[in-house]
Design a protein around this motif. Structure first.
Motif, mmCIF file in Angstrom:
data_model
loop_
_atom_site.group_PDB
_atom_site.id
_atom_site.type_symbol
_atom_site.label_atom_id
_atom_site.label_comp_id
_atom_site.label_asym_id
_atom_site.label_seq_id
_atom_site.Cartn_x
_atom_site.Cartn_y
_atom_site.Cartn_z
ATOM 1 N N ILE A 205 7.844 14.669 -7.906
ATOM 2 C CA ILE A 205 7.295 15.177 -9.162
ATOM 3 C C ILE A 205 7.820 16.582 -9.436
ATOM 4 C CG2 ILE A 205 5.169 15.914 -10.319
ATOM 5 C CD1 ILE A 205 5.599 12.903 -10.296
ATOM 6 N N CYS A 206 7.868 17.431 -8.423
ATOM 7 C CA CYS A 206 8.421 18.773 -8.610
ATOM 8 C C CYS A 206 9.862 18.703 -9.104
ATOM 9 C CB CYS A 206 8.358 19.561 -7.303
ATOM 10 S SG CYS A 206 6.712 20.128 -6.861
ATOM 11 N N ARG A 207 10.638 17.812 -8.497
ATOM 12 C CA ARG A 207 12.027 17.663 -8.934
ATOM 13 C C ARG A 207 12.093 17.242 -10.390
ATOM 14 N NH1 ARG A 207 15.501 13.941 -10.034
ATOM 15 N NH2 ARG A 207 14.042 12.256 -9.538
ATOM 16 N N ARG A 208 11.267 16.283 -10.776
ATOM 17 C CA ARG A 208 11.277 15.792 -12.158
ATOM 18 C C ARG A 208 10.907 16.901 -13.148
ATOM 19 N NH1 ARG A 208 11.296 10.533 -13.574
ATOM 20 N NH2 ARG A 208 11.695 9.038 -11.906
ATOM 21 N N TYR A 209 9.980 17.765 -12.756
ATOM 22 C CA TYR A 209 9.598 18.845 -13.670
ATOM 23 C C TYR A 209 10.698 19.888 -13.803
ATOM 24 C CZ TYR A 209 5.014 17.530 -15.276
ATOM 25 O OH TYR A 209 3.998 16.888 -15.952
ATOM 26 N N LEU A 210 11.406 20.149 -12.729
ATOM 27 C CA LEU A 210 12.516 21.083 -12.835
ATOM 28 C C LEU A 210 13.650 20.500 -13.677
ATOM 29 C CD1 LEU A 210 12.718 22.654 -9.264
ATOM 30 C CD2 LEU A 210 11.757 23.629 -11.349
ATOM 31 N N GLU A 211 13.832 19.185 -13.598
ATOM 32 C CA GLU A 211 14.902 18.530 -14.360
ATOM 33 C C GLU A 211 14.447 18.074 -15.732
ATOM 34 O OE1 GLU A 211 16.207 15.333 -11.902
ATOM 35 O OE2 GLU A 211 17.080 16.663 -10.355
ATOM 36 N N GLN A 212 13.135 18.227 -16.028
ATOM 37 C CA GLN A 212 12.557 17.777 -17.303
ATOM 38 C C GLN A 212 12.854 16.290 -17.520
ATOM 39 O OE1 GLN A 212 13.137 20.491 -20.613
ATOM 40 N NE2 GLN A 212 13.565 22.198 -19.210
ATOM 41 N N ALA A 213 12.604 15.532 -16.477
ATOM 42 C CA ALA A 213 12.952 14.117 -16.477
ATOM 43 C C ALA A 213 11.886 13.273 -17.160
ATOM 44 C CB ALA A 213 13.147 13.639 -15.037
ATOM 45 N N ALA A 214 12.300 12.087 -17.608
ATOM 46 C CA ALA A 214 11.379 11.139 -18.232
ATOM 47 C C ALA A 214 10.408 10.598 -17.192
ATOM 48 C CB ALA A 214 12.169 9.995 -18.864
ATOM 49 N N PRO A 215 9.240 10.133 -17.618
ATOM 50 C CA PRO A 215 8.240 9.626 -16.665
ATOM 51 C C PRO A 215 8.645 8.284 -16.078
ATOM 52 C CG PRO A 215 7.480 9.287 -18.911
ATOM 53 C CD PRO A 215 8.735 10.099 -19.016
#
Length: 686
Positions: free
Chosen positions: A662-672
């Protein structure tokens, strides 16, 4: 018969309910006027009705409290202030408040208007009650969950008056902390729109889905009234602004008689209370310090409401003493006093010489004693009548009428109160162009090196977890202890020892989610941060918390993005941007009630749609109910443009590797990936 303290406070959801409460023995009533009260679904009062209600009550010796006890946005605060200002001018006796910003605004602009801390403030400790008193509240309504011993300690320790609920509905969640109605249906209990999803059927761990594990029986404290008064409780409150006038009349009448006669209810009175309204009977378990499945019940949809009872026969009219003089050649005079400091005098015509029959003192006393149809009863008449004079019955009646009207005017006289201009907000601007991430965990296993590699600004860890770990991983992040959302005075020595341990481990900050946390944290050299439990809804709340010594505050997750954006960042602001949002914090352990003590394993609340709401154990063998789907905003750039200083990733049920992902996704602004919710940030709440 004069009734000893405490005061009996009855609900008035409509003008009809108000009259029922007054006629059946209430010492005070609480009511809503306008749109800013916690029972916005009640009929409530128009401005004209409110003015009439205050005058009607004051003539009869009944106090009136206005409920302005919801969270308010910046745009709503000016209107709420004007409502309070108008109510003050009309003579309201006090205003109940939940919102910190409104509390501070009223204290500064209407300094003579008494303020009461609503139960929505979630006060359940002596420290919390003292904080409310120091903030300007002359009365504190404590949580319904407080036991006899806890109430006694608060009464002993707090300089403000203490008010407790004695009859009516019990919410499963601590008042002011429930987001279930808001997150499920968009109707916020903190905004007076609760849809009561707690009364619906649920199951625990997919078993017995037809049960109602969140629906508590109504409270009935009729057996404990004398005890409560002896402990120092100042006011006993009947819940029910959504209830019919007949309910208000029946319950108020019985409680008034019990207080007057200092006795428990008879079997007939208990039956009358149940007929008025109950959910599978009543409970007094919280007062006895108990919890458990016997506290739960529901009301069948076809249950018939009781009719309004006739008045009990107790004469509740105001006793008046008359002094009348009839002398030759001068106007007759009549004085009236109510024994409460109000004393008036009126005069009438000059008496004439008597014809066939002269006026006697007995005749005059008999005529003055006829106060039927008024709020008064004649307690005593003193007369001076010179012989040989005549005064017509109409003249005596007019004299009595003028005196009682003048007495009513004196009893309902409007108070003189100062009105000051609202002070400007501080000039401080703590808004940030780009928020930094913070993380919170509930399990030690979630606190991995992989998580800390993302260099969060802060790491929030429950205080009870810090008490159990030998050390914390090395990190540049600031460790902060999350204080328990609910605790009691008896727990504070233990919490202080745990705070000492947290400091040794390297924690530098504390996350405060309740008014009672301030006294625990003050003077310890900690950096203090506000959590979501403080329900920060407007700029003035941020200013108030800044005065209280906070270094940042988490905004309410019931706000829309636009409302967060427009809020003046007087204090660095944080928002939860990921995670399962908390729906409830409950005194009853849902897991224990349903399946026995298995809090060390995953547990869920299941609704009729198949949704599963994780149940997390909370300090003190309580339960926190989490939303069925996590909030996910990584792919929404708008939350990064609100002026926030921090965005919190709230990890609850996630495995350690999921936290890292989840931290990685937030840094990358990734889709859910998977099911998620946008929370209330886009759609808002009623």
């Amino acid at each position: 018969m004069s009734r000893p303290a405490p005061e009996l406070l009855a609900p008035a959801g409509s003008p009809e309910a108000l009259r029922a409460a007054v006629e059946h023995g209430a010492d005070a009533v609480y009511l809503g006027w306008g749109t800013f009260n916690a029972r916005r679904g009640a009929q409530n009062f128009s401005e004209e009705e409110f003015a009439q209600a205050v005058a009607y009550c004051h003539v009869r010796g009944v106090r009136v409290f206005l409920t302005l006890n919801i969270l308010l946005t910046d745009r709503e605060l000016p209107e709420a202030l004007e409502t309070a200002r108008a109510a003050s001018r009309l003579g309201v006796d006090a205003v109940l408040v939940q919102d910190w910003g409104l509390l501070d605004l009223l204290r500064r602009t209407l300094p003579d208007l008494p303020l009461h801390a609503s139960t929505q403030m979630s006060v359940f400790t002596s420290g919390g009650a003292r904080e409310a008193a120091s903030a300007g509240c002359e009365r504190v309504v404590i949580a319904r969950e407080c036991s006899r011993e806890e109430t006694a300690e608060i009464c002993r320790s707090c300089p403000a008056e203490i008010e407790t609920f004695v009859h009516g509905a019990l919410c499963m969640c601590y008042s002011g902390q429930c987001a279930m109605s808001a997150l499920i249906g968009g109707r916020s209990g903190n905004r007076g729109r609760c849809a009561q999803p707690c009364r619906l059927p649920y199951g625990v761990n997919a078993a017995a889905r037809g049960q109602r594990p969140l629906s508590l029986k109504d409270s009935c404290m009729a057996d404990h009234l004398s005890e409560m008064g002896d402990l120092g409780v100042s006011c006993l409150k009947i819940e029910g602004r959504m209830r019919r006038p007949g309910y208000v009349a029946a319950v108020t009448d019985i409680y008034a008689r019990l207080l007057e006669e200092r006795r428990p209810p008879t079997p007939q009175e208990r039956e009358c209370l149940e007929r008025a309204f109950s959910r599978s009977g009543f409970t007094d378990a919280y007062w006895r310090g108990k919890t458990g499945p016997e506290m739960f019940g529901f009301r069948p949809e076809n249950a018939a409401p009781a009719e309004e009872p006739a008045p009990s026969g107790t004469d509740r009219r105001i006793p008046v003493e008359f002094t009348c003089a009839v002398r030759a050649g001068v106007p007759c005079s009549l004085e009236a006093g109510d024994g409460s400091g109000n004393h008036i005098a009126v005069s009438g015509p000059v008496p004439e010489p008597a014809g066939t029959r002269a006026l006697t003192a007995e005749d005059l006393s008999a005529r003055l004693s006829k106060t039927g149809g008024t709020p008064y009863r004649c307690a005593n008449v003193n007369t001076t009548v010179e012989p040989g004079l005549h005064l017509s019955a109409a003249a005596v009646n007019g004299l009595r009428r003028d005196a009682l009207e003048a007495l009513s005017a004196a009893r309902s006289a409007l108070p003189l109160r100062r009105e000051l201009l609202p002070p400007p907000l501080p000039e401080a601007d703590c808004g940030e162009a780009e928020p930094r991430l913070t993380v919170s965990v509930v399990h030690a296993a979630q606190l991995t090196g992989g998580l800390l590699d993302f260099r969060p600004a802060r790491v929030y860890v429950p205080l009870e977890l810090l008490a159990d770990v030998p050390s914390l991983p090395e990190t540049e992040a600031e460790y902060c202890a999350i204080l328990p959302r609910v605790w009691r005075d008896r727990d504070e020595d233990l919490l202080c020892r745990w705070l000492d341990k947290a400091r040794v481990l390297g924690a530098a900050g504390l996350l405060l989610g309740n008014l009672g946390h301030f006294s625990l944290a003050r003077g310890g050299g900690w950096k203090l941060y506000g959590d979501y439990g403080l329900n920060v809804f407007n700029s003035r709340s941020l200013a108030w918390l800044r005065e209280k010594g906070l270094d940042s505050a988490c905004l309410s997750f019931e706000l829309r993005f636009s409302q967060m954006r427009d809020m003046k960042k007087i204090l660095p602001a944080e928002a939860i941007v990921y995670g399962r949002l908390p729906l409830m914090i409950t005194e009853n352990c849902l897991i224990q009630n349903a399946v026995g003590c298995r809090c060390d394993r995953p547990n869920f609340l299941n609704d009729r749609t198949g949704a599963s709401f994780p149940l997390l154990p909370a300090f003190g063998h309580r339960t926190e109910v989490e939303n069925s789907r996590p909030l996910y905003l990584a792919d929404r750039p708008d939350w990064r443009r609100l002026g926030l200083a921090f965005g919190r990733l709230r990890f609850t049920t996630e495995r350690p590797e999921e936290c890292v992902e989840i931290c990685r996704r937030y840094l990358e602004q990734a889709a859910p990936a998977g099911e998620f919710t946008r929370g209330l940030y886009l759609r808002g709440v009623e």
